[in-house]
Design an enzyme around this catalytic site. Sequence first.
Site, mmCIF file in Angstrom:
data_model
loop_
_atom_site.group_PDB
_atom_site.id
_atom_site.type_symbol
_atom_site.label_atom_id
_atom_site.label_comp_id
_atom_site.label_asym_id
_atom_site.label_seq_id
_atom_site.Cartn_x
_atom_site.Cartn_y
_atom_site.Cartn_z
ATOM 1 N N SER A 360 -18.048 16.469 26.268
ATOM 2 C CA SER A 360 -18.944 17.472 26.853
ATOM 3 C C SER A 360 -18.933 18.444 27.525
ATOM 4 O O SER A 360 -17.686 19.043 27.857
ATOM 5 C CB SER A 360 -20.933 16.314 26.307
ATOM 6 O OG SER A 360 -21.650 17.354 26.209
ATOM 7 N N HIS A 501 -21.897 12.515 18.770
ATOM 8 C CA HIS A 501 -21.333 13.155 20.114
ATOM 9 C C HIS A 501 -21.173 12.187 21.329
ATOM 10 O O HIS A 501 -22.665 11.343 22.162
ATOM 11 C CB HIS A 501 -22.641 13.835 20.544
ATOM 12 C CG HIS A 501 -22.324 14.980 21.455
ATOM 13 N ND1 HIS A 501 -21.374 15.906 21.799
ATOM 14 C CD2 HIS A 501 -22.277 15.359 22.898
ATOM 15 C CE1 HIS A 501 -20.969 16.508 22.633
ATOM 16 N NE2 HIS A 501 -22.258 15.779 23.955
#
Length: 522
Positions: A360, A501
């Site tokens: 991320s 994610h």
Amino acid sequence: MAHFLCKLHIFFVANIALLLVGVLLVRDVWRPISDTLSGIIGIRLPWMPAIFALTLLFLLIGLFLVMQDITGIASGVLHTENTLATVGLVVVLILLNASVIPIVAKVGIIGYVPLVTQICRVFMRPRTDYVLPDPLRLADGTEVTDAAAWKEKRRPQILALFENEVYGRIPDRDIATEFSLASIENHALDGRAIRKQIVLSFRHGGKHVNLNVLMYFPAKSDRPVPAFVGLNFYGNHTIHADPGITMSNAWIDSERPFDDLEGGKIAQTRGSRATHWPVERILQRGYGLITMHYYDVDPDFDDGFQNGIHPLFYRQGQQRPDPDEWGSISAWAWGLSRIMDYLETDADIDQTRIAVMGHSRLGKAALWAGAQDERFAIVISNNSGCMGAALSRRRYGETIADITSMFPHWFCGSFKKYAGREDELAVDQHMLIALIAPRPVCIASADLDIWADPEGEFLSAMAASGVYRLFGKDGLAADKQPGLHTPVTSTIGYHIRKGKHRVTPYDWDRFMDFADIYLSMK
């Protein structure tokens, strides 16, 4: 019943209107409106706060209608069951629409795009009319045709553009540095590992910062060993339940899911992120793991850069970085390079076989660290998205306008001028990947991580391949995005897995497969 149907139509129309407005806001329709308004009032209005404001307005309308019903019951005009039906409808629609609220503060932290925005994105298509800047053409238009011209001329140009316009340059300061061994355990994890804890100390101008590094490497392997280096989100003690890991005393982010634990209860977080860091699996494959809490370097909130490493680099009287100086991503990348400085002094670790990895926002930091610091043998980006591996000019998923409105502190101050103006930026993220050439780089995506634009990450890797070919490397050996769980292991590697994610054991297995190929060549 007529009363209820009337309210139903009001809410339905209002809800559809909100979603349609959202579609307009996330498409290019909003950008000229925003540009016009910013010229008048001097403030740019990004689309997400606009949806947030509309959502609040919608909720107020709902509450007003409920109050009308309550007044009607009190006066005997309406029956209670009518209001209960209306209240139920209001609650359902409030929950649906209020799901947009977390996006203003938490996208990228909780790693999902809330419901209203997802519906809007269904109607959105990535741009296809963009033109990428050519990494193989100098600023004066001269074509770059060989590796020497790339290294001596074009690479420094691109590096300077990212430094001055995106992540920010690091000021040149003489910082006192000291490395110290805080602890060592030769029989960690039931004898399978050696655990070291190192303190990297930095001092300047009466200020000091300590970075706490946690290391594991196999106890029964030939040394020095290759290793993965990466920053963690929640503190070293969260990556494994090992009671010997020192508890983090770094800054606490109030948005973290378990940061409401105080005192002794904070110990409950020990090992809470172990699924993201499969330590035993990594050791079993013959690799070391080196990590550090990213808050040690710079706390991840917009505090005007009064904490963390930045104040050590201020000039006399300076209060925050200059517009072209470093934001948090650049600081986190700096921290990764300082770990590398230490590793060059540690005989247990093979500093020529280090893979830097990040997920991320820390995937963005890993790419930027690998682009600047050529000591990292492999660079790995997991779901890094906007201003990581994904192309910005596609304006799909998270955009520059989104990221600079929510996380302005990640970048240099001058970067925000490119919000909604991606085409004016002289670089795109394929050029960040190209800066790593000819070293191997691995890009990982997830199919449900629309916010990170998986296809944009793949296209970015593909667009960087020309630079790798200057060095006789294959770049990305794919001309279309591969299917799920079908990794490409060329010099620019890529895989996309099913899921959201996050970084998973599947991702780690692919990273280690990639490292098996390229670190064994060194």
